[in-house]
Design a protein around this motif. Structure first.
Motif, mmCIF file in Angstrom:
data_model
loop_
_atom_site.group_PDB
_atom_site.id
_atom_site.type_symbol
_atom_site.label_atom_id
_atom_site.label_comp_id
_atom_site.label_asym_id
_atom_site.label_seq_id
_atom_site.Cartn_x
_atom_site.Cartn_y
_atom_site.Cartn_z
ATOM 1 N N ALA A 9 59.637 64.818 65.748
ATOM 2 C CA ALA A 9 59.417 64.481 64.340
ATOM 3 C C ALA A 9 58.013 64.985 64.021
ATOM 4 O O ALA A 9 57.057 64.665 64.730
ATOM 5 C CB ALA A 9 59.512 62.978 64.123
ATOM 6 N N VAL A 10 57.904 65.785 62.974
ATOM 7 C CA VAL A 10 56.635 66.420 62.633
ATOM 8 C C VAL A 10 56.148 65.880 61.286
ATOM 9 O O VAL A 10 56.895 65.844 60.310
ATOM 10 C CB VAL A 10 56.789 67.956 62.551
ATOM 11 N N PHE A 11 54.894 65.464 61.267
ATOM 12 C CA PHE A 11 54.270 64.907 60.072
ATOM 13 C C PHE A 11 53.008 65.714 59.781
ATOM 14 O O PHE A 11 52.338 66.179 60.700
ATOM 15 C CB PHE A 11 53.872 63.447 60.298
ATOM 16 N N GLU B 154 56.921 62.473 54.459
ATOM 17 C CA GLU B 154 58.205 62.917 54.994
ATOM 18 C C GLU B 154 58.052 63.482 56.396
ATOM 19 O O GLU B 154 57.056 64.122 56.710
ATOM 20 C CB GLU B 154 58.791 64.006 54.090
ATOM 21 N N ALA B 155 59.066 63.244 57.197
ATOM 22 C CA ALA B 155 59.103 63.835 58.540
ATOM 23 C C ALA B 155 59.998 65.063 58.511
ATOM 24 O O ALA B 155 60.989 65.103 57.792
ATOM 25 C CB ALA B 155 59.651 62.836 59.541
ATOM 26 N N ARG B 156 59.627 66.037 59.298
ATOM 27 C CA ARG B 156 60.448 67.223 59.505
ATOM 28 C C ARG B 156 60.909 67.133 60.953
ATOM 29 O O ARG B 156 60.093 66.931 61.846
ATOM 30 C CB ARG B 156 59.546 68.423 59.244
ATOM 31 N N ILE B 157 62.198 67.250 61.194
ATOM 32 C CA ILE B 157 62.730 67.179 62.552
ATOM 33 C C ILE B 157 62.891 68.606 63.073
ATOM 34 O O ILE B 157 63.527 69.434 62.419
ATOM 35 C CB ILE B 157 64.076 66.418 62.594
ATOM 36 N N GLU B 158 62.283 68.886 64.225
ATOM 37 C CA GLU B 158 62.328 70.232 64.793
ATOM 38 C C GLU B 158 62.683 70.191 66.266
ATOM 39 O O GLU B 158 62.337 69.240 66.962
ATOM 40 C CB GLU B 158 60.958 70.915 64.653
#
Length: 158
Positions: A98-100, A2-6
């Protein structure tokens, strides 16, 4: 994965950099040069290490493994008041990322990057932006350990 959008707020970094390509990877030499001297940086924000790539505008439009970019080994600082003589500064501007989380040995990082660029990105509502790409290595980073973790930050725009 999953990607976290920051939304990243500006970061100030001090470190070393080299010009390299994916075909002529100089990452090991860069980190070997940086790590013994990192303690010279007096105003660090924490113990996190930053591995950054600063790609020329349009780098990914016509990808070629021989095209060069700047590779950095750095740490975040509160200000640029004291800069060791053999190091440079870099500012990561505000922006969307986008953070992985890559889990596993560093040598297997290419699998995570391949997923990001060949699966996640093409099927997302985002495209790569022209800002620094970076990985953050916290205390959970253990290089060759199968439980090692690092965050991979990819600059994106809608």
């Amino acid at each position: 994965m999953e990607a976290r959008i920051e939304i990243l707020t500006q970061k100030k970094l001090i470190g070393k950099h080299v010009t390299m390509s994916f075909a002529e990877n100089k990452t090991f030499q860069l980190w070997s040069s940086f790590m013994p001297n990192r303690k010279e940086i007096k105003n660090s924000m924490n113990t996190n290490l930053y591995s950054l790539e600063v790609f020329p505008v349009g780098y990914f439009d016509y990808f070629d493994a021989k095209n060069t970019f700047e590779k950095w080994a750095a740490i975040e600082v509160s200000d640029f008041n004291e800069i060791p003589s053999d190091m440079d500064i870099l500012v990561i501007p505000d922006g969307l990322y986008a953070v992985f989380v890559h889990v596993g040995p560093a040598i297997e990082g290419d699998k995570t990057y391949r997923y990001i660029f060949t699966e996640w990105l093409p099927s997302s509502e985002y495209r790569v932006d022209d800002r620094p790409h970076f990985a953050v290595m916290t205390e959970k980073y253990k290089k060759d350990d199968p439980d090692s973790q690092e965050e991979i930050w990819i600059p994106v725009k809608k």
